[in-house]
Design a protein around this motif. Structure first.
Motif, PDB file in Angstrom:
ATOM      1  N   LYS A  80       2.365  -1.142  10.077  1.00  0.00           N
ATOM      2  CA  LYS A  80       3.666  -0.487  10.196  1.00  0.00           C
ATOM      3  C   LYS A  80       3.946   0.315   8.947  1.00  0.00           C
ATOM      4  O   LYS A  80       4.215  -0.235   7.886  1.00  0.00           O
ATOM      5  CB  LYS A  80       4.737  -1.549  10.410  1.00  0.00           C
ATOM      6  CG  LYS A  80       6.141  -1.007  10.538  1.00  0.00           C
ATOM      7  CD  LYS A  80       7.121  -2.153  10.750  1.00  0.00           C
ATOM      8  CE  LYS A  80       8.544  -1.667  10.822  1.00  0.00           C
ATOM      9  NZ  LYS A  80       9.477  -2.798  11.018  1.00  0.00           N
ATOM     10  N   ILE A  81       3.907   1.638   9.083  1.00  0.00           N
ATOM     11  CA  ILE A  81       4.196   2.510   7.952  1.00  0.00           C
ATOM     12  C   ILE A  81       5.699   2.782   7.919  1.00  0.00           C
ATOM     13  O   ILE A  81       6.288   3.162   8.928  1.00  0.00           O
ATOM     14  CB  ILE A  81       3.438   3.847   8.054  1.00  0.00           C
ATOM     15  CG1 ILE A  81       1.930   3.617   8.120  1.00  0.00           C
ATOM     16  CG2 ILE A  81       3.788   4.733   6.873  1.00  0.00           C
ATOM     17  CD1 ILE A  81       1.129   4.900   8.249  1.00  0.00           C
ATOM     18  N   LEU A 107      -2.777  13.225   5.394  1.00  0.00           N
ATOM     19  CA  LEU A 107      -2.807  12.320   4.254  1.00  0.00           C
ATOM     20  C   LEU A 107      -3.154  13.099   2.988  1.00  0.00           C
ATOM     21  O   LEU A 107      -4.168  13.796   2.937  1.00  0.00           O
ATOM     22  CB  LEU A 107      -3.830  11.213   4.499  1.00  0.00           C
ATOM     23  CG  LEU A 107      -3.961  10.157   3.406  1.00  0.00           C
ATOM     24  CD1 LEU A 107      -2.678   9.332   3.314  1.00  0.00           C
ATOM     25  CD2 LEU A 107      -5.152   9.246   3.686  1.00  0.00           C
ATOM     26  N   TYR A 113       2.067  11.676   2.430  1.00  0.00           N
ATOM     27  CA  TYR A 113       1.631  12.546   3.505  1.00  0.00           C
ATOM     28  C   TYR A 113       2.308  13.905   3.328  1.00  0.00           C
ATOM     29  O   TYR A 113       3.420  13.992   2.801  1.00  0.00           O
ATOM     30  CB  TYR A 113       2.022  11.982   4.868  1.00  0.00           C
ATOM     31  CG  TYR A 113       1.164  10.842   5.370  1.00  0.00           C
ATOM     32  CD1 TYR A 113       1.450   9.511   5.024  1.00  0.00           C
ATOM     33  CD2 TYR A 113       0.072  11.080   6.204  1.00  0.00           C
ATOM     34  CE1 TYR A 113       0.660   8.470   5.499  1.00  0.00           C
ATOM     35  CE2 TYR A 113      -0.713  10.041   6.687  1.00  0.00           C
ATOM     36  CZ  TYR A 113      -0.415   8.749   6.328  1.00  0.00           C
ATOM     37  OH  TYR A 113      -1.195   7.719   6.807  1.00  0.00           O
ATOM     38  N   PHE A 151       8.313   5.275   6.327  1.00  0.00           N
ATOM     39  CA  PHE A 151       8.363   6.581   5.687  1.00  0.00           C
ATOM     40  C   PHE A 151       9.707   6.808   5.006  1.00  0.00           C
ATOM     41  O   PHE A 151      10.754   6.325   5.458  1.00  0.00           O
ATOM     42  CB  PHE A 151       8.171   7.689   6.729  1.00  0.00           C
ATOM     43  CG  PHE A 151       6.754   7.867   7.190  1.00  0.00           C
ATOM     44  CD1 PHE A 151       6.265   7.137   8.265  1.00  0.00           C
ATOM     45  CD2 PHE A 151       5.912   8.775   6.565  1.00  0.00           C
ATOM     46  CE1 PHE A 151       4.956   7.307   8.701  1.00  0.00           C
ATOM     47  CE2 PHE A 151       4.606   8.950   7.003  1.00  0.00           C
ATOM     48  CZ  PHE A 151       4.135   8.213   8.062  1.00  0.00           C
ATOM     49  N   GLY A 152       9.672   7.597   3.947  1.00  0.00           N
ATOM     50  CA  GLY A 152      10.900   8.132   3.391  1.00  0.00           C
ATOM     51  C   GLY A 152      11.382   9.288   4.256  1.00  0.00           C
ATOM     52  O   GLY A 152      10.713   9.697   5.208  1.00  0.00           O
ATOM     53  N   SER A 153      12.528   9.832   3.917  1.00  0.00           N
ATOM     54  CA  SER A 153      13.119  10.902   4.730  1.00  0.00           C
ATOM     55  C   SER A 153      12.512  12.268   4.439  1.00  0.00           C
ATOM     56  O   SER A 153      12.820  13.239   5.125  1.00  0.00           O
ATOM     57  CB  SER A 153      14.633  10.954   4.524  1.00  0.00           C
ATOM     58  OG  SER A 153      14.914  11.119   3.146  1.00  0.00           O
ATOM     59  N   PHE A 176       1.416   5.616   0.123  1.00  0.00           N
ATOM     60  CA  PHE A 176       0.831   6.849   0.646  1.00  0.00           C
ATOM     61  C   PHE A 176       1.767   8.026   0.365  1.00  0.00           C
ATOM     62  O   PHE A 176       2.984   7.876   0.283  1.00  0.00           O
ATOM     63  CB  PHE A 176       0.633   6.764   2.170  1.00  0.00           C
ATOM     64  CG  PHE A 176      -0.137   5.565   2.637  1.00  0.00           C
ATOM     65  CD1 PHE A 176       0.505   4.345   2.841  1.00  0.00           C
ATOM     66  CD2 PHE A 176      -1.490   5.653   2.910  1.00  0.00           C
ATOM     67  CE1 PHE A 176      -0.197   3.234   3.288  1.00  0.00           C
ATOM     68  CE2 PHE A 176      -2.202   4.542   3.359  1.00  0.00           C
ATOM     69  CZ  PHE A 176      -1.554   3.335   3.541  1.00  0.00           C
ATOM     70  N   PHE A 217       6.133  13.503   2.457  1.00  0.00           N
ATOM     71  CA  PHE A 217       6.663  12.192   2.820  1.00  0.00           C
ATOM     72  C   PHE A 217       5.954  11.106   2.025  1.00  0.00           C
ATOM     73  O   PHE A 217       4.719  11.021   2.037  1.00  0.00           O
ATOM     74  CB  PHE A 217       6.455  11.909   4.313  1.00  0.00           C
ATOM     75  CG  PHE A 217       7.247  12.795   5.218  1.00  0.00           C
ATOM     76  CD1 PHE A 217       6.682  13.945   5.747  1.00  0.00           C
ATOM     77  CD2 PHE A 217       8.561  12.478   5.542  1.00  0.00           C
ATOM     78  CE1 PHE A 217       7.408  14.780   6.594  1.00  0.00           C
ATOM     79  CE2 PHE A 217       9.300  13.303   6.397  1.00  0.00           C
ATOM     80  CZ  PHE A 217       8.722  14.450   6.909  1.00  0.00           C
ATOM     81  N   LYS A 242      -3.610   8.070  -1.291  1.00  0.00           N
ATOM     82  CA  LYS A 242      -3.224   6.701  -0.983  1.00  0.00           C
ATOM     83  C   LYS A 242      -3.562   5.782  -2.143  1.00  0.00           C
ATOM     84  O   LYS A 242      -4.488   6.064  -2.921  1.00  0.00           O
ATOM     85  CB  LYS A 242      -3.922   6.217   0.289  1.00  0.00           C
ATOM     86  CG  LYS A 242      -5.443   6.258   0.197  1.00  0.00           C
ATOM     87  CD  LYS A 242      -6.084   5.935   1.539  1.00  0.00           C
ATOM     88  CE  LYS A 242      -7.613   6.073   1.453  1.00  0.00           C
ATOM     89  NZ  LYS A 242      -8.256   5.824   2.773  1.00  0.00           N
ATOM     90  N   ASN A 275       0.876  -1.166   0.000  1.00  0.00           N
ATOM     91  CA  ASN A 275       0.000   0.000   0.000  1.00  0.00           C
ATOM     92  C   ASN A 275       0.917   1.220   0.000  1.00  0.00           C
ATOM     93  O   ASN A 275       1.970   1.213   0.654  1.00  0.00           O
ATOM     94  CB  ASN A 275      -0.877   0.043   1.252  1.00  0.00           C
ATOM     95  CG  ASN A 275      -1.787  -1.171   1.353  1.00  0.00           C
ATOM     96  OD1 ASN A 275      -2.322  -1.649   0.369  1.00  0.00           O
ATOM     97  ND2 ASN A 275      -1.945  -1.672   2.568  1.00  0.00           N
ATOM     98  N   HIS A 307       0.158  19.411  11.583  1.00  0.00           N
ATOM     99  CA  HIS A 307       0.456  17.995  11.735  1.00  0.00           C
ATOM    100  C   HIS A 307       0.472  17.287  10.390  1.00  0.00           C
ATOM    101  O   HIS A 307       0.049  17.847   9.366  1.00  0.00           O
ATOM    102  CB  HIS A 307      -0.545  17.342  12.691  1.00  0.00           C
ATOM    103  CG  HIS A 307      -1.957  17.381  12.200  1.00  0.00           C
ATOM    104  ND1 HIS A 307      -2.781  18.475  12.340  1.00  0.00           N
ATOM    105  CD2 HIS A 307      -2.698  16.443  11.572  1.00  0.00           C
ATOM    106  CE1 HIS A 307      -3.952  18.210  11.833  1.00  0.00           C
ATOM    107  NE2 HIS A 307      -3.942  16.991  11.355  1.00  0.00           N
ATOM    108  N   LEU A 308       0.954  16.079  10.384  1.00  0.00           N
ATOM    109  CA  LEU A 308       1.059  15.259   9.192  1.00  0.00           C
ATOM    110  C   LEU A 308      -0.348  14.942   8.675  1.00  0.00           C
ATOM    111  O   LEU A 308      -1.197  14.453   9.412  1.00  0.00           O
ATOM    112  CB  LEU A 308       1.779  13.965   9.578  1.00  0.00           C
ATOM    113  CG  LEU A 308       2.590  13.212   8.552  1.00  0.00           C
ATOM    114  CD1 LEU A 308       3.673  14.091   7.959  1.00  0.00           C
ATOM    115  CD2 LEU A 308       3.218  11.991   9.212  1.00  0.00           C
ATOM    116  N   GLN A 331       3.248  17.691   5.420  1.00  0.00           N
ATOM    117  CA  GLN A 331       3.354  18.385   6.702  1.00  0.00           C
ATOM    118  C   GLN A 331       3.579  19.859   6.404  1.00  0.00           C
ATOM    119  O   GLN A 331       4.695  20.265   6.057  1.00  0.00           O
ATOM    120  CB  GLN A 331       4.521  17.785   7.490  1.00  0.00           C
ATOM    121  CG  GLN A 331       4.518  18.089   8.965  1.00  0.00           C
ATOM    122  CD  GLN A 331       5.502  17.189   9.714  1.00  0.00           C
ATOM    123  OE1 GLN A 331       6.560  16.818   9.215  1.00  0.00           O
ATOM    124  NE2 GLN A 331       5.157  16.832  10.948  1.00  0.00           N
TER     125      GLN A 331
END
Lengths: 115, 114
Positions: free
Chosen positions: B101-102, B46, B36, B104-106, B34, B90, B49, B32, B43-44, B38
């Protein structure tokens, strides 16, 4: 409809101390996940709670522990704080019934500074 | 182990320019995907997706992303950016078998010049 809420917004602690962070999930959600976001990095998964039990855990030491209450809210506890624990701690909530299509919604975070 | 790579750390564009942010993931199974965002001081949130079906996914605020399975990519696009798109973006992935468990990239910091 309230989103994910977290408290406190900011916290300053010293090395060796213990800290507790709190999270209330979005209405209708029963699952809470915690993430650590260091400065300039993406969030890293700490663990997830569902039905008051830890269901999955990332690569974090046992100093990081949690709890979920019957009303689905959750706490993150960190013992023996290290300078490297300074970060933004994010809580995310989701609906476990979505299964493989689970989508997590994030709160504003708690910024922890360890001196 | 799963991983996500965002090769652009900081992108600077002028208003009305087109945007494409790269994202590649490493995982052999079904995923899956996504994006996101910020915004400063917020806040983060969505953005969009992908779970299955049409690989071209449309999100909020005119953003879209295309899943190319053969390239393990999920690039984010917007035809014309606005100053209000200034934010950190992100890319993230979950394994279909472990949606909790997501990874994330940096992140990519996007700055828009007015």
């Amino acid at each position: 409809d309230a989103g994910v809420t977290q408290s406190p917004t900011h916290l300053i602690k010293t090395r060796g101390q213990q800290v507790t962070l709190r999270c209330s999930p979005k209405s209708g959600h029963d699952t809470v996940s915690w993430y650590q976001q260091a400065l300039g990095q993406g969030p890293q998964f700490i663990f997830q709670y569902y039905e008051e039990e830890e269901r999955q855990r990332g690569n974090f030491p046992d100093r990081f522990s949690g709890h979920q209450f019957p009303n689905y809210s959750s706490e993150l506890n960190v013992n023996a704080l290290l300078l490297g624990d300074s970060a933004l701690y994010l809580c995310a909530s989701s609906d476990r019934d979505r299964g493989a299509q689970e989508t997590q919604y994030f709160g504003p975070g708690t910024r922890l500074l360890v001196l | 182990a799963q991983s996500v790579s965002q090769h652009n750390h900081h992108v600077i564009l002028s208003e009305a320019a087109s945007l494409e942010l790269g994202c590649n993931y490493s995982y052999g199974g079904t995923v899956n995907l996504f994006w996101y965002v910020q915004y400063p001081g917020q806040h983060l949130q969505l953005l969009l997706k992908y779970f299955s079906g049409d690989p071209l996914v449309k999100g909020i605020k005119g953003f879209e992303a295309e899943f190319i399975k053969s390239k393990f990519s999920f690039n984010l696009r917007k035809p014309s950016v606005q100053w209000s798109d200034t934010a950190e973006y992100f890319c993230a992935v979950t394994a279909y078998s472990s949606a909790s468990k997501i990874i994330f990239g940096s992140g990519t910091r996007l700055s828009i010049r007015p």
